[in-house]
Design an enzyme around this catalytic site. Structure first.
Site, mmCIF file in Angstrom:
data_model
loop_
_atom_site.group_PDB
_atom_site.id
_atom_site.type_symbol
_atom_site.label_atom_id
_atom_site.label_comp_id
_atom_site.label_asym_id
_atom_site.label_seq_id
_atom_site.Cartn_x
_atom_site.Cartn_y
_atom_site.Cartn_z
ATOM 1 N N ASN A 17 1.411 16.157 -11.437
ATOM 2 C CA ASN A 17 0.219 16.502 -10.672
ATOM 3 C C ASN A 17 0.570 17.482 -9.574
ATOM 4 O O ASN A 17 1.667 17.474 -9.032
ATOM 5 C CB ASN A 17 -0.449 15.240 -10.105
ATOM 6 N N GLY A 24 -2.141 18.659 -4.279
ATOM 7 C CA GLY A 24 -2.025 19.412 -3.036
ATOM 8 C C GLY A 24 -2.682 18.715 -1.863
ATOM 9 O O GLY A 24 -3.264 19.354 -0.983
ATOM 10 N N CYS A 74 5.930 15.176 0.059
ATOM 11 C CA CYS A 74 4.990 15.671 -0.943
ATOM 12 C C CYS A 74 5.489 16.975 -1.541
ATOM 13 O O CYS A 74 5.712 17.948 -0.830
ATOM 14 C CB CYS A 74 3.602 15.888 -0.349
ATOM 15 N N LYS A 121 8.319 7.211 3.574
ATOM 16 C CA LYS A 121 8.281 7.376 2.118
ATOM 17 C C LYS A 121 9.231 8.482 1.692
ATOM 18 O O LYS A 121 9.083 9.636 2.097
ATOM 19 C CB LYS A 121 6.856 7.690 1.656
ATOM 20 N N ILE A 179 9.880 5.655 -5.074
ATOM 21 C CA ILE A 179 10.032 7.092 -4.891
ATOM 22 C C ILE A 179 8.675 7.787 -4.894
ATOM 23 O O ILE A 179 7.741 7.313 -5.525
ATOM 24 C CB ILE A 179 10.916 7.719 -6.014
ATOM 25 N N GLY A 235 1.020 3.093 -9.153
ATOM 26 C CA GLY A 235 0.296 4.362 -9.029
ATOM 27 C C GLY A 235 -0.369 4.749 -10.332
ATOM 28 O O GLY A 235 -1.465 4.281 -10.670
#
Ligand code: FAD
Ligand code: FMN
Lengths: 262, 308
Positions: free
Chosen positions: B70, B73, B131, B166, B192, B266
């Protein structure tokens, strides 16, 4: 929206590479509306991983059906399910077509995109509304669709491989019907190129109201992954907004998606 | 509810070890028609930034073997909107809500922590320093141990709420990074985040994702995630929240045995919204079968000396 284990009644090839799947799914049946879709889990393994979104092709008597074209692994796996087996599906999802108070209703389908319009055609028929179905295709591969439509529905088709003088594009079929000033609702599902051409023919004229179903790659189908983003413009807002094809769509007013192209 | 499943992340009490993974569950509403949200141990919000973000353009999600890539953004409506429009729903939940925050600069994280610190409905902060989908930031923090120390210690001053850092898997030594988070006062680490990857459309002869690269998640990453949790467990003593490709009860148990005190789900939510229920059942049965009376007694057991 709910998750249902739907029993497969029919899963049969109706044209080369195109399958008709009918499911017993009372919960989804009773909530569904033309233009909405279901999200199909392909089985117990995690490869391929994601569910596959499929428009509801029709809904009657506790059954919903889907018309799908085998284009890759997922749809190939789907084609091998036998009647009697059950499928884990989620639905009905998204916002479907809004039936407008107009004197004519035009349904414009490009190839497999015609699937949700069959459901809409039946709904319009039940409501005794005047409708015409326009089908655009490459060759004659989708002609079988006529058998799934209300028998007295006015129906036209175009083929890209037609000899000169015959309609090749859906817009060739549509153009002669646009001369009347009658208030008309257009419901479109097909490739985006088709929407642009239809927009060029009718856009900007206020006696036409056009809705289009937008296809995006989807993840969750319920609005959390934000994978299926669509950029829309909603006047009077200046800035375009990013919305989700799976929740705010897949059906949008033509102008929201293509307005800046007028 | 079964008290055997209770677990703690710093001062945060969870009724069971299952959390939603940030960015895969919205703020819960969308899934409430499939299950009771209280089945979760806690809910982790979609990543929040100071200002609203529209996310990346072009294709944002691509299926890969047993996984997805993915490049959303960090699309989100911003902290203001979150506080005004989302908190009223979240404060009615009777499970802890963990706010996931992301920024471009340390100042952004500080400001976000300041805004969230006084909000009673937010029980803890998860700091996304990893991210892969935001060109300017995130990952740059996540791969630099000194910056992890800096950002953690600055946030520590701002809030007493449990602080969860994270971690990104896109580094050679994840343990070294976890250690800095611990030294700077973090209450826990979670790992992760997604693994950097890409896909090419061979017909168009160009990258498939609009953003070129994206983050890989789902079953495909599970062994990598498990290894990293195992590794980090040996180096720090604060709790670990494990995630990455968990789809079944067996996976969750493996993560706990590797050292995770809680686990997050997730990508599996996209396929099987009932996964948390099935996984919770499995863990209970497993505990019965192996005579565990508390979840805590399972944590890290895979690290016992191997018999010769
Ligand atoms: C709301 C919605 C409704 C749909 N309704 C129908 C329907 O009624 N009937 C039908 O046959 N199909 C429909 N589709 C498309 C269908 O979901 C895809 O064809 C299917 O997921 C492909 O799965 P696959 O594993 O066979 O192909 P894959 O192996 O995943 O892909 C095969 C090819 O299709 C492309 N592709 C995959 N997903 C999409 C997508 N969403 N849009 C464009 N290209 C894609 C891939 O890039 C690849 O080139 C719908 C899609 C959406 C979003
Ligand atoms: C669509 C999507 C969006 C995500 N958004 C975020 C996010 O906003 N913040 C964050 O910290 N992690 C985000 N993640 C990472 C997940 O929280 C999780 O760490 C990762 O996906 C691994 O777990 P999984 O394999 O169970 O999905 C996102 C993952 C996906 C798939």
């Amino acid at each position: 929206m709910l998750q249902e284990n739907a029993i497969i009644e029919i899963n049969r090839q109706v044209a080369p590479g195109i399958y008709y799947l009918r499911l017993e799914s009372p919960g989804i049946f009773s909530r569904s509306h033309p233009g909405q879709f279901i999200h199909i889990n392909l089985g117990t393994t995690y490869d391929p991983l994601l569910r596959r979104p499929m428009s509801i092709f029709n809904a009657e008597e506790d059954r919903i059906s889907v018309l799908y074209q085998v284009v890759g692994r997922g749809t190939e796996i789907l084609s091998r399910f036998n009647p009697g087996a059950s499928l884990d599906i989620i639905g009905p999802l998204g916002r479907g077509f809004e039936i407008k108070e107009k004197s004519r209703h035009f349904l414009l389908g490009g190839g497999i995109g015609s699937a949700p319009l069959v459901y809409l055609a039946h709904q319009l028929h039940r409501e005794n509304r005047k409708a015409i179905f326009f089908l655009g295709m490459r060759t004659e591969e989708f002609l079988f669709l006529k058998e799934f439509l209300p028998s007295d529905l006015e129906f036209y088709f175009s083929q890209e491989n037609s000899p000169a003088g015959h309609p090749r594009l859906i817009t060739d079929l549509l153009a002669p019907h646009l001369e009347s000033p009658e208030k008309t609702a257009l419901y479109c599902c097909g490739p985006e190129g088709m929407y642009r051409q239809i927009g060029r023919l009718c856009g900007g004229k206020n006696h036409f109201s056009i809705q289009v179903s937008i296809d995006r790659r989807m993840g969750c189908g319920v609005g959390t992954c934000l994978g299926c983003a669509v950029k829309v413009k909603n006047p009077p807002r200046e800035e375009p907004e990013i919305v989700r094809a799976c929740v705010e769509g897949p059906v949008f007013p033509w102008g929201e998606v293509f307005a800046n192209e007028l | 509810m079964n008290s055997k499943l209770k677990t703690k992340i710093g001062s945060l009490q969870l009724n069971n070890p299952l959390l939603t993974a940030s960015g895969t569950y919205g703020n819960g509403k969308e899934f409430s028609s499939f299950l009771d949200l209280h089945s979760w141990g806690g809910l982790v919000t979609k990543g929040l930034t100071l200002d609203s973000r529209t996310g990346n353009s072009g294709i944002r999600i691509v299926e890969t073997p047993a996984g997805i890539l993915n490049s959303i953004g960090l699309q989100n409506p911003g902290i203001e909107y979150f506080l005004r429009e989302e908190i009223p729903f979240l404060e009615k939940l009777e499970i802890p809500v963990i706010a996931n925050i992301a920024g471009r600069r340390i100042r952004d994280y500080e400001e976000l922590a300041r805004r969230l610190d006084p909000v009673p409905a937010v029980s803890a902060l998860e700091v996304n320093v990893s991210c892969p989908n935001v060109r300017e930031g995130g990952l740059a923090f996540g791969t630099n141990p000194a910056l992890i120390y800096e950002i953690t210690s600055r946030l520590r001053v701002i809030t007493d709420k449990p602080l969860i850092i994270k971690l990104t898997p896109n580094v050679t030594d994840v343990g070294a990074i976890a250690l800095q988070a611990e030294k700077a006062g973090a209450d826990a680490v979670s790992l992760i985040n997604t693994l950097l990857g890409m896909e090419i459309d061979i017909e168009q002869k160009k990258p498939l994702l609009g953003n070129v690269v994206g983050g890989l998640s789902g079953p495909a990453v599970r062994p990598v995630a498990l290894r990293m949790i195992y590794q980090v467990y040996r180096q720090i003593s604060i709790p670990i929240i494990g995630m990455g490709g968990i789809t079944r009860g067996e996976d969750a148990v493996a993560f706990i045995l590797a050292g995770a005190r809680a686990v997050a789900l997730g990508t599996v939510n996209f396929v099987n919204p009932r996964a948390p229920l099935e996984i919770r059942e499995y863990i209970l049965k497993y505990m019965e079968r192996h005579n565990f009376s508390s979840l805590n007694s399972m944590v890290g057991l895979a690290h016992q000396e191997r018999e010769a």
